[in-house]
Motif scaffolding. Sequence first.
Motif, mmCIF file in Angstrom:
data_model
loop_
_atom_site.group_PDB
_atom_site.id
_atom_site.type_symbol
_atom_site.label_atom_id
_atom_site.label_comp_id
_atom_site.label_asym_id
_atom_site.label_seq_id
_atom_site.Cartn_x
_atom_site.Cartn_y
_atom_site.Cartn_z
ATOM 1 N N ASN A 192 -12.258 -23.615 47.057
ATOM 2 C CA ASN A 192 -12.509 -24.529 47.294
ATOM 3 C C ASN A 192 -14.283 -24.437 48.120
ATOM 4 O O ASN A 192 -14.256 -24.355 49.044
ATOM 5 C CB ASN A 192 -11.380 -24.764 48.709
ATOM 6 C CG ASN A 192 -9.993 -24.723 47.319
ATOM 7 O OD1 ASN A 192 -9.885 -25.525 47.032
ATOM 8 N ND2 ASN A 192 -9.110 -23.908 48.689
ATOM 9 N N VAL A 193 -14.418 -25.888 47.738
ATOM 10 C CA VAL A 193 -16.177 -26.363 48.220
ATOM 11 C C VAL A 193 -15.768 -28.124 48.411
ATOM 12 O O VAL A 193 -14.926 -28.547 48.021
ATOM 13 C CB VAL A 193 -17.154 -25.703 46.908
ATOM 14 C CG1 VAL A 193 -17.319 -24.348 46.769
ATOM 15 C CG2 VAL A 193 -16.572 -26.540 45.843
ATOM 16 N N VAL A 194 -16.787 -28.781 49.256
ATOM 17 C CA VAL A 194 -17.035 -30.298 49.063
ATOM 18 C C VAL A 194 -18.363 -30.037 48.320
ATOM 19 O O VAL A 194 -19.645 -29.101 48.115
ATOM 20 C CB VAL A 194 -17.231 -30.039 50.448
ATOM 21 C CG1 VAL A 194 -17.836 -31.124 50.576
ATOM 22 C CG2 VAL A 194 -16.269 -29.457 51.452
ATOM 23 N N ALA A 195 -18.152 -31.160 47.572
ATOM 24 C CA ALA A 195 -19.108 -31.587 46.550
ATOM 25 C C ALA A 195 -19.483 -32.811 47.011
ATOM 26 O O ALA A 195 -18.472 -33.433 47.110
ATOM 27 C CB ALA A 195 -18.795 -31.627 45.244
ATOM 28 N N GLN A 196 -20.974 -33.492 46.511
ATOM 29 C CA GLN A 196 -21.123 -34.965 46.172
ATOM 30 C C GLN A 196 -21.940 -35.192 44.902
ATOM 31 O O GLN A 196 -22.580 -34.692 44.506
ATOM 32 C CB GLN A 196 -21.829 -35.248 47.376
ATOM 33 C CG GLN A 196 -23.201 -35.752 48.040
ATOM 34 C CD GLN A 196 -24.097 -36.371 48.679
ATOM 35 O OE1 GLN A 196 -23.874 -35.929 50.007
ATOM 36 N NE2 GLN A 196 -25.109 -36.820 48.625
ATOM 37 N N LYS A 197 -21.452 -36.469 44.410
ATOM 38 C CA LYS A 197 -21.740 -36.952 43.409
ATOM 39 C C LYS A 197 -23.476 -37.970 43.357
ATOM 40 O O LYS A 197 -23.460 -37.944 43.966
ATOM 41 C CB LYS A 197 -21.049 -38.210 43.304
ATOM 42 C CG LYS A 197 -21.265 -38.434 41.658
ATOM 43 C CD LYS A 197 -20.041 -39.627 40.900
ATOM 44 C CE LYS A 197 -19.968 -40.203 39.410
ATOM 45 N NZ LYS A 197 -19.602 -41.377 39.429
ATOM 46 N N VAL A 198 -24.532 -36.933 42.434
ATOM 47 C CA VAL A 198 -25.852 -37.243 43.120
ATOM 48 C C VAL A 198 -25.750 -38.575 42.560
ATOM 49 O O VAL A 198 -25.156 -39.383 41.274
ATOM 50 C CB VAL A 198 -26.085 -36.437 41.856
ATOM 51 C CG1 VAL A 198 -27.902 -37.134 41.555
ATOM 52 C CG2 VAL A 198 -25.985 -35.263 42.013
ATOM 53 N N GLU A 220 -23.933 -36.121 38.320
ATOM 54 C CA GLU A 220 -23.871 -34.821 38.811
ATOM 55 C C GLU A 220 -23.068 -34.671 39.573
ATOM 56 O O GLU A 220 -23.645 -34.772 40.593
ATOM 57 C CB GLU A 220 -25.038 -33.168 38.707
ATOM 58 C CG GLU A 220 -25.609 -33.910 36.916
ATOM 59 C CD GLU A 220 -26.482 -32.877 36.712
ATOM 60 O OE1 GLU A 220 -26.983 -32.559 35.318
ATOM 61 O OE2 GLU A 220 -27.540 -32.792 37.420
ATOM 62 N N PHE A 221 -22.513 -32.628 39.928
ATOM 63 C CA PHE A 221 -21.765 -33.104 41.566
ATOM 64 C C PHE A 221 -22.555 -31.793 42.039
ATOM 65 O O PHE A 221 -22.657 -30.503 41.677
ATOM 66 C CB PHE A 221 -20.095 -32.457 41.054
ATOM 67 C CG PHE A 221 -19.714 -34.164 40.854
ATOM 68 C CD1 PHE A 221 -18.846 -34.346 41.695
ATOM 69 C CD2 PHE A 221 -19.347 -34.145 38.745
ATOM 70 C CE1 PHE A 221 -18.345 -35.748 41.900
ATOM 71 C CE2 PHE A 221 -18.711 -35.208 39.042
ATOM 72 C CZ PHE A 221 -18.161 -36.423 40.247
ATOM 73 N N VAL A 222 -22.381 -32.138 43.334
ATOM 74 C CA VAL A 222 -23.228 -30.688 43.818
ATOM 75 C C VAL A 222 -22.775 -30.077 45.362
ATOM 76 O O VAL A 222 -22.325 -31.036 45.709
ATOM 77 C CB VAL A 222 -24.641 -31.581 44.557
ATOM 78 C CG1 VAL A 222 -25.739 -30.507 44.998
ATOM 79 C CG2 VAL A 222 -26.311 -31.659 43.218
ATOM 80 N N VAL A 223 -22.809 -28.656 45.511
ATOM 81 C CA VAL A 223 -21.824 -28.769 46.169
ATOM 82 C C VAL A 223 -22.670 -28.365 48.053
ATOM 83 O O VAL A 223 -23.726 -28.066 47.406
ATOM 84 C CB VAL A 223 -21.614 -26.757 45.566
ATOM 85 C CG1 VAL A 223 -21.047 -26.428 47.534
ATOM 86 C CG2 VAL A 223 -20.839 -26.486 44.803
ATOM 87 N N ASN A 243 -12.983 -32.138 48.477
ATOM 88 C CA ASN A 243 -12.832 -33.187 49.131
ATOM 89 C C ASN A 243 -12.770 -34.221 47.255
ATOM 90 O O ASN A 243 -14.110 -35.015 46.891
ATOM 91 C CB ASN A 243 -14.315 -34.001 49.189
ATOM 92 C CG ASN A 243 -15.357 -33.591 48.979
ATOM 93 O OD1 ASN A 243 -15.302 -32.603 47.599
ATOM 94 N ND2 ASN A 243 -16.179 -34.312 48.707
ATOM 95 N N GLU A 244 -11.322 -34.855 46.690
ATOM 96 C CA GLU A 244 -11.224 -35.183 45.513
ATOM 97 C C GLU A 244 -12.062 -36.523 45.160
ATOM 98 O O GLU A 244 -12.103 -37.104 44.140
ATOM 99 C CB GLU A 244 -10.196 -36.301 45.502
ATOM 100 C CG GLU A 244 -9.150 -34.400 45.482
ATOM 101 C CD GLU A 244 -7.653 -34.474 45.258
ATOM 102 O OE1 GLU A 244 -7.395 -35.672 44.838
ATOM 103 O OE2 GLU A 244 -6.508 -33.419 45.279
#
Length: 371
Positions: free
Chosen positions: A43-49, A346-349, A366-367
């Motif tokens: 499980n990770v938390v990501a952020q959309k660029v 893109e999605f960055v951890v 984080n959906e």
Amino acid sequence: MTSGPRKPPLRSGPYAAAGALALMIALSGCGEGAKSKTHPPLNVVAQKVQLETRERDLVLSGAVRARVQTELSFRISGRVIERTGDVGQHVEADAVLARLDPSEQQADLNSAQAGLAGAEASWRQAKATYDRQKSLLASGFTTQAAYELADQTLRGAQGSLDAAKAQVATAQDALSYTNLVAGHAGIITARNIEVGQVAQSAQSAFSFAEDGPRDAVFALYETPFSHPPDSNRVDLALIADPEVTASGHIREVSPVIDAKTGTIQAKVQIDADQNKFPLGAAITGRARWVMPNVVVLPWTALTSSAGKPAVWVVDPASGRTSLRPVTVAVYESEHVVLKDGVKPGEFVVTEGGKFLREDQLVRIQNEEALK
């Protein structure tokens, strides 16, 4: 009576126990290898660029200084007999700030003036002799040799007279140097002499700030100038009275780092009424950087690849990770600003990256980031 092949007897003892233990470890290892392939994704938390425009303010404190600051000193040596200037005093251009004992210089002037009087007398005598010989030569009552001798004597007397006049002028200048004159209107900021002190020539007697343009001077580290601000405009305000504000522009940045403080000096010209900003007053300056089309991520997203900045990028379709080198524009206290390396969408951890490896299967916790 015949019998089948004999089975080897069972062995007992420490060797048998060791063999059994090795077999158990091997079997357990195979079991772990089989289980590892079935590990659930991390499980990770990501952020959309997303691209954005980042504004960054830099607030510094400094002091107000005169554009022209000089060190006033006597041009000759002597004993100080009078001091009229003091710290904080505003003086005019012709004001006398201090005096030296003029006895020696006055004696030199008197001697030079006496020499001038003698030279003038010799010149007048030589001039009269020359005029007489010139008249006699025209009448034929003297020789050419006598005339030329009178002419040569007159020329020598003229040279002696010129030298005597120069000596008098030099002595007069030396006498005038016993008075320390401001030269320009301004304010005395420091005093280094007292009455009775023997002052040496070129020794600083007063620090002097001339009237005229004033600068806000700041000492800062060189990092902000690795990415210069978009404009030279700086917003200024007095610390003692924040209502007194002005705009200024960067006039000069020192190319040399101060060895003691590790800072560089920046001078900002104050584009306002100079009288509102007294000399030595503490002042703040605010400069702004505007960086368009950058990506802002939490500092926890940053990792390293071959010693260079990188981030973990997740493919939302497959859930696999890849390490991506990036170019950092600015390091901030809680964020890092990227100008290259990742693309919008893109999605960055941002959390959990320290447990990842290349092509790692992950699940974005984080959906809402996927929307």
